[in-house]
Design a protein around this motif. Structure first.
Motif, PDB file in Angstrom:
ATOM      1  N   SER A  98       0.830  -1.204   0.000  1.00 44.97           N
ATOM      2  CA  SER A  98       0.000   0.000   0.000  1.00 44.97           C
ATOM      3  C   SER A  98       0.865   1.255   0.000  1.00 44.97           C
ATOM      4  CB  SER A  98      -0.924   0.007   1.223  1.00 44.97           C
ATOM      5  OG  SER A  98      -1.843  -1.059   1.167  1.00 44.97           O
ATOM      6  N   LEU A  99       1.933   1.230   0.783  1.00 46.43           N
ATOM      7  CA  LEU A  99       2.844   2.367   0.808  1.00 46.43           C
ATOM      8  C   LEU A  99       3.553   2.528  -0.529  1.00 46.43           C
ATOM      9  CD1 LEU A  99       4.536   1.888   4.317  1.00 46.43           C
ATOM     10  CD2 LEU A  99       2.344   2.962   3.762  1.00 46.43           C
ATOM     11  N   ALA A 100       3.967   1.405  -1.116  1.00 44.57           N
ATOM     12  CA  ALA A 100       4.671   1.451  -2.402  1.00 44.57           C
ATOM     13  C   ALA A 100       3.803   2.086  -3.476  1.00 44.57           C
ATOM     14  CB  ALA A 100       5.084   0.040  -2.822  1.00 44.57           C
ATOM     15  N   SER A 101       2.542   1.690  -3.525  1.00 45.29           N
ATOM     16  CA  SER A 101       1.630   2.236  -4.530  1.00 45.29           C
ATOM     17  C   SER A 101       1.456   3.736  -4.363  1.00 45.29           C
ATOM     18  CB  SER A 101       0.276   1.529  -4.426  1.00 45.29           C
ATOM     19  OG  SER A 101      -0.650   2.076  -5.345  1.00 45.29           O
ATOM     20  N   ALA A 102       1.292   4.180  -3.115  1.00 42.23           N
ATOM     21  CA  ALA A 102       1.077   5.602  -2.864  1.00 42.23           C
ATOM     22  C   ALA A 102       2.326   6.422  -3.180  1.00 42.23           C
ATOM     23  CB  ALA A 102       0.663   5.811  -1.411  1.00 42.23           C
ATOM     24  N   GLY A 108       5.997  -4.190  -5.753  1.00 44.97           N
ATOM     25  CA  GLY A 108       6.929  -3.120  -5.446  1.00 44.97           C
ATOM     26  C   GLY A 108       7.729  -3.316  -4.181  1.00 44.97           C
ATOM     27  N   VAL A 109       7.590  -4.475  -3.542  1.00 44.39           N
ATOM     28  CA  VAL A 109       8.244  -4.739  -2.261  1.00 44.39           C
ATOM     29  C   VAL A 109       9.272  -5.849  -2.427  1.00 44.39           C
ATOM     30  CG1 VAL A 109       7.894  -5.325   0.163  1.00 44.39           C
ATOM     31  CG2 VAL A 109       6.102  -4.087  -1.094  1.00 44.39           C
ATOM     32  N   ALA A 110      10.495  -5.609  -1.980  1.00 41.49           N
ATOM     33  CA  ALA A 110      11.553  -6.602  -2.086  1.00 41.49           C
ATOM     34  C   ALA A 110      11.418  -7.658  -0.989  1.00 41.49           C
ATOM     35  CB  ALA A 110      12.920  -5.936  -1.979  1.00 41.49           C
ATOM     36  N   LEU A 111      11.766  -8.891  -1.341  1.00 37.57           N
ATOM     37  CA  LEU A 111      11.728 -10.005  -0.396  1.00 37.57           C
ATOM     38  C   LEU A 111      12.593 -11.123  -0.953  1.00 37.57           C
ATOM     39  CD1 LEU A 111       9.688 -12.044  -2.089  1.00 37.57           C
ATOM     40  CD2 LEU A 111       7.941 -10.585  -1.093  1.00 37.57           C
ATOM     41  N   ILE A 112      12.769 -12.170  -0.168  1.00 39.98           N
ATOM     42  CA  ILE A 112      13.453 -13.350  -0.687  1.00 39.98           C
ATOM     43  C   ILE A 112      12.465 -14.506  -0.731  1.00 39.98           C
ATOM     44  CG2 ILE A 112      15.780 -12.674  -0.033  1.00 39.98           C
ATOM     45  CD1 ILE A 112      15.505 -14.512   2.410  1.00 39.98           C
ATOM     46  N   HIS A 113      12.670 -15.383  -1.711  1.00 39.26           N
ATOM     47  CA  HIS A 113      11.745 -16.496  -1.901  1.00 39.26           C
ATOM     48  C   HIS A 113      12.505 -17.718  -2.387  1.00 39.26           C
ATOM     49  CE1 HIS A 113      11.784 -15.942  -6.346  1.00 39.26           C
ATOM     50  NE2 HIS A 113      11.897 -14.669  -6.048  1.00 39.26           N
ATOM     51  N   GLU A 114      11.817 -18.833  -2.377  1.00 35.58           N
ATOM     52  CA  GLU A 114      12.420 -20.069  -2.862  1.00 35.58           C
ATOM     53  C   GLU A 114      12.713 -19.962  -4.357  1.00 35.58           C
ATOM     54  OE1 GLU A 114      13.339 -22.533  -1.096  1.00 35.58           O
ATOM     55  OE2 GLU A 114      12.256 -22.346   0.801  1.00 35.58           O
ATOM     56  N   PRO A 115      13.847 -20.509  -4.820  1.00 36.20           N
ATOM     57  CA  PRO A 115      14.142 -20.481  -6.252  1.00 36.20           C
ATOM     58  C   PRO A 115      13.027 -21.133  -7.056  1.00 36.20           C
ATOM     59  CG  PRO A 115      16.068 -21.166  -5.010  1.00 36.20           C
ATOM     60  CD  PRO A 115      14.926 -21.137  -4.040  1.00 36.20           C
ATOM     61  N   LEU A 156      -0.835   6.842   5.605  1.00 38.85           N
ATOM     62  CA  LEU A 156      -1.010   7.507   4.308  1.00 38.85           C
ATOM     63  C   LEU A 156      -1.913   8.719   4.433  1.00 38.85           C
ATOM     64  CD1 LEU A 156      -1.254   4.432   1.905  1.00 38.85           C
ATOM     65  CD2 LEU A 156       0.669   6.019   2.177  1.00 38.85           C
ATOM     66  N   ASN A 157      -2.937   8.623   5.254  1.00 38.92           N
ATOM     67  CA  ASN A 157      -3.792   9.792   5.502  1.00 38.92           C
ATOM     68  C   ASN A 157      -2.994  10.904   6.174  1.00 38.92           C
ATOM     69  OD1 ASN A 157      -6.199   8.867   4.391  1.00 38.92           O
ATOM     70  ND2 ASN A 157      -6.865   7.884   6.270  1.00 38.92           N
ATOM     71  N   ARG A 158      -2.216  10.534   7.188  1.00 37.15           N
ATOM     72  CA  ARG A 158      -1.412  11.526   7.897  1.00 37.15           C
ATOM     73  C   ARG A 158      -0.372  12.168   6.974  1.00 37.15           C
ATOM     74  NH1 ARG A 158      -2.446  13.239  13.163  1.00 37.15           N
ATOM     75  NH2 ARG A 158      -0.181  13.497  13.422  1.00 37.15           N
ATOM     76  N   ALA A 159       0.126  11.389   6.009  1.00 39.23           N
ATOM     77  CA  ALA A 159       1.142  11.882   5.096  1.00 39.23           C
ATOM     78  C   ALA A 159       0.532  12.575   3.884  1.00 39.23           C
ATOM     79  CB  ALA A 159       2.030  10.730   4.615  1.00 39.23           C
ATOM     80  N   CYS A 160      -0.795  12.667   3.845  1.00 41.59           N
ATOM     81  CA  CYS A 160      -1.508  13.270   2.703  1.00 41.59           C
ATOM     82  C   CYS A 160      -1.199  12.529   1.408  1.00 41.59           C
ATOM     83  CB  CYS A 160      -1.167  14.749   2.554  1.00 41.59           C
ATOM     84  SG  CYS A 160      -1.544  15.739   4.013  1.00 41.59           S
ATOM     85  N   LEU A 161      -1.137  11.188   1.503  1.00 35.43           N
ATOM     86  CA  LEU A 161      -0.841  10.353   0.342  1.00 35.43           C
ATOM     87  C   LEU A 161      -1.950   9.370   0.032  1.00 35.43           C
ATOM     88  CD1 LEU A 161       2.920   9.532   1.051  1.00 35.43           C
ATOM     89  CD2 LEU A 161       2.034  11.040  -0.738  1.00 35.43           C
ATOM     90  N   SER A 162      -3.111   9.531   0.637  1.00 35.42           N
ATOM     91  CA  SER A 162      -4.203   8.595   0.396  1.00 35.42           C
ATOM     92  C   SER A 162      -4.616   8.628  -1.055  1.00 35.42           C
ATOM     93  CB  SER A 162      -5.399   8.939   1.282  1.00 35.42           C
ATOM     94  OG  SER A 162      -5.086   8.772   2.638  1.00 35.42           O
ATOM     95  N   GLN A 163      -4.894   7.429  -1.604  1.00 33.31           N
ATOM     96  CA  GLN A 163      -5.267   7.335  -3.020  1.00 33.31           C
ATOM     97  C   GLN A 163      -6.781   7.147  -3.157  1.00 33.31           C
ATOM     98  OE1 GLN A 163      -2.267   4.059  -3.598  1.00 33.31           O
ATOM     99  NE2 GLN A 163      -1.722   5.253  -5.392  1.00 33.31           N
TER     100      GLN A 163
END
Length: 265
Positions: A115-119, A154-161, A258-265
């Protein structure tokens, strides 16, 4: 927000056990890499000092004779940290800095970060996606596991090959700082931008702060490293919250910041 934190178990009396937290404090005091998760403390942090810090930062019991039961988080401290978190989001969006979001808790926190990545992307921030597909050797109690660095929403992570990360198969839990270092090495090799802000947990936020990159994120009571990083000035905001609750319980937190940051979509 305060009522939601308590009702969902994100704050108040949480699921994390006092025994687990104290065990991690002892590991951190001994500078065990499993507890440092990428941070190199400037000062010594014996267990009494860690306990005092966690009582101040999170609201856990500061009584050293309390050695069992469930930990507590003061919801007012969580709300105050969420407000500070939102301020950093707003600043990053206004400056349109490149942002890296990464999680070692993909099964629980992927939706929150997504959600943060999208905003932030909509606000004009570049989301880093360097080193996708790169192998990362993670040391576990069962030996070394070779995993793959990937991105989901949009979020980095590690996963099984061979497993494509997604909401229904989000990735592997880790505290390691190696994924963050792998992304930065990839960005430098590719000549791409380096992040002006890292949003994450565990090794993502600690390793970023250690390298002088502004870092913010949630942290549980059994992970003292982000709070030590905050106390020593290398982590900008550590939000005290149970990081292993139901994934949908973090959705209101994303809406709130996101509301506090004025980034709500």
């Amino acid at each position: 927000m305060r009522e939601h934190l308590i009702a969902s178990g994100l704050a108040g009396t949480i699921a994390t056990s006092r025994e687990k937290s104290l065990r991690r404090y002892r590991l951190f005091a001994a500078r065990d890499p499993r507890a440092l998760i990428g941070l190199e403390p400037e000062h010594d942090w014996p267990v009494p000092a860690l306990l005092a810090l966690m009582a101040k930062s999170c609201g856990v019991s500061g009584d050293p004779t309390t050695v069992s039961g469930r930990d507590t988080i003061d919801p007012d401290r969580t709300v105050a940290a969420l407000d500070a978190f939102a301020d950093r989001l707003r600043s990053a969006a206004e400056r349109r800095v490149p942002v890296l979001l990464g999680t070692g808790h993909p099964g629980r926190l992927l939706g929150f970060y997504a959600s943060l990545a999208s905003a932030l992307s909509s606000a004009g921030c570049t989301l880093l996606t360097s080193a996708e597909g790169r192998r990362v050797d993670i040391t576990t109690r069962f030996g070394v596991r070779t995993l793959t660095l990937g991105y989901a929403r949009g979020v980095a992570l590690i996963h099984e090959p061979g497993v494509h990360p997604a909401v229904d198969a989000p990735g592997v839990h880790t505290h390691s700082p190696l994924p963050l270092r792998t992304v930065l090495a990839g960005a430098m090799t590719d000549g791409g931008p380096l992040p002006g802000l890292v949003i994450g947990d565990h090794g993502w936020v600690c390793a970023a702060g250690q390298l002088g990159i502004e870092a913010i994120g949630p942290a549980d009571t059994d992970d003292p490293a982000p709070f030590v990083g905050q106390a020593e000035g290398r982590v900008s905001v550590a939000v005290p919250v149970d990081d292993a609750a139901r994934s949908d319980s973090y959705r209101p937190l994303a809406h709130y910041v996101l509301n506090r940051a004025c980034l709500s979509q």
